[in-house]
Every structure is written in structure tokens, then in C-alpha cells.
Design an enzyme around this catalytic site. Structure first.
Site, mmCIF file in Angstrom:
data_model
loop_
_atom_site.group_PDB
_atom_site.id
_atom_site.type_symbol
_atom_site.label_atom_id
_atom_site.label_comp_id
_atom_site.label_asym_id
_atom_site.label_seq_id
_atom_site.Cartn_x
_atom_site.Cartn_y
_atom_site.Cartn_z
ATOM 1 N N SER A 1 -2.461 3.477 40.123
ATOM 2 C CA SER A 1 -1.706 2.229 40.151
ATOM 3 C C SER A 1 -0.220 2.507 40.048
ATOM 4 O O SER A 1 0.191 3.549 39.528
ATOM 5 C CB SER A 1 -2.120 1.346 38.985
ATOM 6 O OG SER A 1 -1.730 1.995 37.784
ATOM 7 N N LYS A 2 0.509 1.548 40.555
ATOM 8 C CA LYS A 2 1.964 1.626 40.589
ATOM 9 C C LYS A 2 2.569 1.949 39.226
ATOM 10 O O LYS A 2 3.559 2.643 39.131
ATOM 11 C CB LYS A 2 2.506 0.248 41.012
ATOM 12 C CG LYS A 2 3.011 0.205 42.437
ATOM 13 C CD LYS A 2 3.803 -1.051 42.632
ATOM 14 C CE LYS A 2 3.115 -1.866 43.699
ATOM 15 N NZ LYS A 2 3.540 -3.177 43.934
ATOM 16 N N ARG A 3 1.970 1.401 38.185
ATOM 17 C CA ARG A 3 2.577 1.553 36.865
ATOM 18 C C ARG A 3 2.542 3.013 36.403
ATOM 19 O O ARG A 3 3.399 3.452 35.677
ATOM 20 C CB ARG A 3 1.876 0.659 35.848
ATOM 21 C CG ARG A 3 2.468 -0.755 35.810
ATOM 22 C CD ARG A 3 1.752 -1.622 34.799
ATOM 23 N NE ARG A 3 0.325 -1.691 35.123
ATOM 24 C CZ ARG A 3 -0.627 -1.311 34.305
ATOM 25 N NH1 ARG A 3 -0.336 -0.821 33.121
ATOM 26 N NH2 ARG A 3 -1.895 -1.406 34.666
ATOM 27 N N LYS A 4 1.507 3.731 36.848
ATOM 28 C CA LYS A 4 1.350 5.093 36.317
ATOM 29 C C LYS A 4 1.651 6.184 37.337
ATOM 30 O O LYS A 4 1.848 7.328 36.992
ATOM 31 C CB LYS A 4 -0.067 5.262 35.795
ATOM 32 C CG LYS A 4 -0.340 4.264 34.694
ATOM 33 C CD LYS A 4 -1.555 4.612 33.887
ATOM 34 C CE LYS A 4 -1.704 3.613 32.758
ATOM 35 N NZ LYS A 4 -2.992 3.048 32.651
#
Ligand code: GLU
Length: 504
Positions: A253-256
Site C-alpha cells: 500500500s501507498k502508506r508503506k
């Protein structure tokens, strides 16, 4: 047996995802070893999520990676159009055909009713799902509602009992109870098809024999299998690739992790590096090679070797793989690829003289040994470009270690032995017969300097490095000599002498 045909079917809803390249790679390799075709279809039925320009960036980034398609919206082909928004009329006709065959039905339920139904199901602890309210409307009721202008959707009649089985080559049989699968909507109120309908109709009409897609689509597959059944079409074989995961095993995911292919390109990863890395996700080559080209991957591909255990998308590993490919690449080619990165860093101008280009080649030759990306090469090369420096001073934001090394530098700058050695070094460079100083020769000059001065590197290299680069630590001195040559080394020393009124 019909010819193998595979596809990817990305939706243009934002930046092109690294997972799209991953799935494309495996589809391409599978069709390659089976002498099949690979095509690209754009699934843009969800107009709410459509992002302008996204389709083009899908084309651009996949082309950058040489994940080429034989048919697609941009190049056409015998089964086109390959953009779902250009096939809209088709889907309505197919949905209505299913209604005629009593495989699907009109549903007039309002949002209000569906919401209440969901709330009721929730409060009773049941899974939400359509209750089949409109499944048994009579022909007359339906005609009346339509002529009254009531809005409708078309839903597939899922069997109430039995099971649907996905025979996944990598996962074995995956069994679903039919009574847990909703009567899925095929055609929406606005006449647009859902993903399920458009995807199945297109895969059928485009002759797709193998659907190789991400694991996240598994819940959709029984619905698709039922749709093929309703149409009396042969379903393709379904193969679900493992999800790429963050290091904590959650879905990438984008966050990680950066997920946009554009990011990887802009960060200066080579197409060869990224492809190689993706090829290692849940897969290993039959010959065990860890570093390979796209062609090698394709030639030896065996889908049965894919392991579904959720490969971790590890940027450290990517860095290593990319570094290997930077070392393998033709030096001039690598230099040319790196030019925009050096330019963006302000280290080179719009044009390069032959001499500047030759220097850049040398820098790249050196830097590719230790850097993982083109961008990193540029970012750590500043010291090879500028010839005027200052000695570093202690500033507030420095940590203890940095402060200690600058204090040591200041002490050494006053040390007689160190100054003597810098002097000897200066003389040696002045008397050096050539402009170019190879790494070997540079090492020799430095070693001779120490011998002659009767001292060790601990005293000399730090102040000498500060004279040549303005830094107490960092690049090896012989690398500096190799890149900048005799004249610029002398110039750097002269600049320091002038600036600080010192003598070496
Ligand atoms: N449009 C879907 C996607 O965005 C296609 C999934 C499939 O391959 O069926 O990935």
C-alpha cells in the site's frame, strides 16, 4: 486446443500500479512460453473513478519496462475496441440476453429498500446481500414498472444451492457455497455495466484462455464462473497470483511502500532492475539465477513454479538487484540514462562538452559500484563537480559524531606532520607527468606521500580530504584524483590556499 491468449485489464484510476507491471510480466511470460498472445484492455467502466491521463501513463510506464502488448487501445487488433468505454452498447445487449434466457432478471429495488434490508441483516448478525425480492416478478409486473419509468438494474440469478469451484492451478480447488454469493448486478441503473459483466463479456469475446490476475480478485471469480455458465460459454482458466506485501505482510500500500510505477522511474531504477525484482516475487528461475533479463525470464518461464506465499516487496532487495543491473549495463548507455538525474541536481548544464561527457562517464563508472539508483549516483556526486570549497565548521544541527570529526579535523589542520604530508602530496601532484590519474596511480601517490612524510593515514587523509572536497569524511581520495585529474586537483589546493592564506 485454441491459441493461448492472456491479458491485463487495468482500470485508469490513478497512477499506474506496480502490481499491474507484476501481473503483466507473468501474463507475458506465460503467453510467451505457450506461443500465445498478450493483450492490454482498458477497463474504464467506472466513470466516477476515472482519472484523466492515467491511461496514457499506463501505456508509458509499461512500455518503459518493455512489457509490450500485441493488441490494445493504442495499437488496435482483431478483437477491438480494447477500451471498455468504446464497447458500451454491447454490454447492455448481453445483459438483456441473459434476462431473455431467464438467467438474469430486472430488479427495481430502490436504494432506500436496499439500505433498510442491509440494516436489518446487520442487526440480525447476517451477512449483507440481496434477498431476491425481484427475482419472481411476473412479466406483466416488469412491463408495467418499465413503462412507468421505474429505474432498474439487471441482476444475475445465482443458484440457491450447490457450490462453485475455482480450479486454480496454483491454489487447487477453491470452493464457494452458492447461497453465500449475491445476485450480482450486471447492468447498473444508468445502463453502465459492472466490472463483472464487462470483464466476462470482454474476456470471452477477446478469446482469453487464461486469466492470470491478482489474488484480490478471487472473491469475484465464482461470480464470473456463474456468468460464463449463464452465457453457456467456456470459462478461461483462472490463475491467481500472490499479493505483493509490505514487510508487515499487509497488502502492498501507498502508506508503506511506493506503489506508482512513475515513482520507480523517477527514482532512477532501471527497467531491467525493476523487472528482475518483480520476477523474483513469488518466483525463482529454474536455473536458480537471481539476476536475469526479461528475455531469460520469459524463455524459462514455468507458471507452476509460482509460489503463493505472499512475497514481500522489499526495497532493500530491489536496490541490490538494481545495483547489479547498473553494473551490467553498457557504461555509455548507463551514463546517458543518468544525464537527466545529474541535470536535475544542477550538476551539469543542458549541453555537455566532450570533456565533460568523458568525466561523467568516469563518475558513472565509479558510482555504479556503490549506488543503487541513477538518482543516488547524481545525489552523491556533487564532490566531483565543484572546485571551490570551504573547510567545514561546527553548526547547531550537527550530531555529536559530526562535531567530533570536525574538531579532529581542526586539530589535524594544525598538526605539523599532517601539514608536511599535504605539502609532499602537493609537490607530487605538481610533478605528476600526466593529466589523468588512474586509481592505481592515485593509491600509489597517497601511499608514497605517507611513507615520505613518515606518518600514517589517520593523520593525513582527513585534512587532505578537507582540502580537496571541503569534507572531513566521504569519498576515497584516489577516486577524487581519478575523476578530477591533475589540473583540477591543483586548482582545488590553490583555491584553499588563497581562501585561507595558508601554505602547503
Ligand atoms: N479492471 C481490473 C483491474 O483493475 C481487472 C481485474 C482482472 O484482471 O480481471 O485490475
Amino acid at each position: 486446443m485454441s491459441k493461448v491468449r492472456t491479458r491485463i485489464a487495468p482500470s485508469p484510476t490513478g497512477d499506474p500500479h506496480v502490481g499491474t507491471a507484476y501481473v503483466a510480466l507473468f501474463n507475458i511470460a506465460f503467453s510467451h512460453v505457450n506461443n500465445g498472445d498478450f493483450l492490454l484492455r482498458i477497463e474504464d467502466t467506472d466513470q466516477n473513478r476515472y482519472t484523466k491521463g492515467s491511461e496514457q501513463t499506463i501505456f508509458d510506464t509499461l512500455s518503459w519496462l518493455e512489457l509490450n502488448w500485441a493488441e490494445g487501445p493504442d495499437i488496435g487488433g482483431d478483437f477491438g475496441p480494447y477500451r471498455q468505454s468504446e464497447r458500451f452498447s454491447l454490454y447492455g445487449d448481453y445483459a438483456k440476453k441473459l434476462v431473455e434466457d431467464t438467467e438474469a432478471y430486472y430488479c427495481f429495488c430502490t436504494n432506500d429498500r436496499l439500505e433498510k434490508l442491509r440494516d436489518r441483516q446487520k442487526s440480525m448478525g447476517n451477512a449483507p446481500g440481496y434477498d431476491g425480492h425481484c427475482r419472481s416478478l411476473t412479466k406483466e409486473e416488469i412491463e408495467k414498472k418499465i413503462s412507468d419509468g421505474e429505474e432498474y438494474v439487471i441482476r444475475l440469478k445465482m443458484p440457491y444451492d450447490g457450490t462453485t469451484i475455482i480450479k486454480d492451478r496454483l491454489r487447487g480447488d477453491i470452493t464457494f457455497d452458492n447461497d453465500k454469493i449475491d445476485d450480482q448486478i450486471l447492468l447498473k441503473g444508468d445502463g453502465f455495466p459492472t466490472y463483472h459483466l464487462a470483464n466476462v463479456v470482454d474476456d470471452h469475446l477477446m478469446g482469453i484462455t487464461h486469466v492470470i490476475r491478482a489474488e484480490e480478485w478471487i472473491p469475484s471469480t465464482p461470480k464470473h464462473i456463474q456468468l460464463y455458465k449463464a452465457f453457456k460459454w467456456t470459462a478461461p482458466e483462472f490463475i491467481h497470483m500472490p499479493l505483493l506485501r509490505n514487510s508487515d505482510k499487509s497488502k502492498i500500500s501507498k502508506r508503506k511502500n511506493p506503489v506508482s510505477l512513475i515513482w520507480y522511474k523517477e527514482e532512477g531504477y532501471l527497467k531491467e532492475g525493476l523487472i528482475n525484482f518483480l520476477g523474483l516475487m513469488g518466483y525463482s528461475l529454474p536455473n536458480g539465477k537471481e539476476i536475469f533479463t526479461l528475455d531469460e525470464f520469459k524463455e524459462s518461464f514455468d507458471i507452476n513454479r509460482v509460489s503463493i506465499g505472499g512475497p514481500v516487496f522489499d526495497l532493500v532487495k530491489l536496490g541490490w538487484v538494481n545495483n547489479q543491473h547498473m553494473r551490467l549495463k553498457d557504461l555509455k548507455e548507463l551514463t546517458d540514462l543518468s544525464i537527466p538525474f545529474f541535470r536535475a541536481k544542477g550538476l551539469i548544464g543542458d549541453t555537455l562538452s566532450d570533456k565533460e561527457y568523458d568525466t561523467l562517464v568516469k563518475i558513472v563508472a565509479l558510482q555504479r559500484e556503490s549506488c543503487n539508483t541513477l538518482k543516488e549516483m547524481a545525489e552523491t556526486s556533487e564532490v566531483y563537480f565543484q572546485d571551490s570549497y570551504s573547510f567545514p565548521n561546527i553548526v547547531e544541527e550537527m550530531d555529536k559524531k559530526e562535531i567530533a570529526s570536525i574538531e579532529r579535523l581542526h586539530t589535524l589542520m594544525k598538526d605539523e606532520e599532517a601539514i608536511k604530508a599535504i605539502n609532499i602530496f602537493h609537490e607530487k601532484i605538481k610533478n605528476y607527468p600526466n593529466e589523468d590519474i588512474s586509481i592505481e596511480e592515485g593509491k600509489k601517490i597517497l601511499a608514497d606521500t605517507l611513507t615520505q612524510a613518515g606518518t600514517g593515514p589517520g593523520k593525513v587523509y582527513m585534512p587532505l580530504r578537507a582540502v580537496l572536497t571541503g569534507l572531513p569524511k566521504g569519498v576515497d581520495l584516489y577516486n577524487i584524483l581519478f575523476i578530477i585529474g591533475k589540473e583540477r586537483t591543483l586548482l582545488r589546493i590553490a583555491n584553499m590556499i588563497n581562501k585561507y592564506q595558508i601554505q602547503f
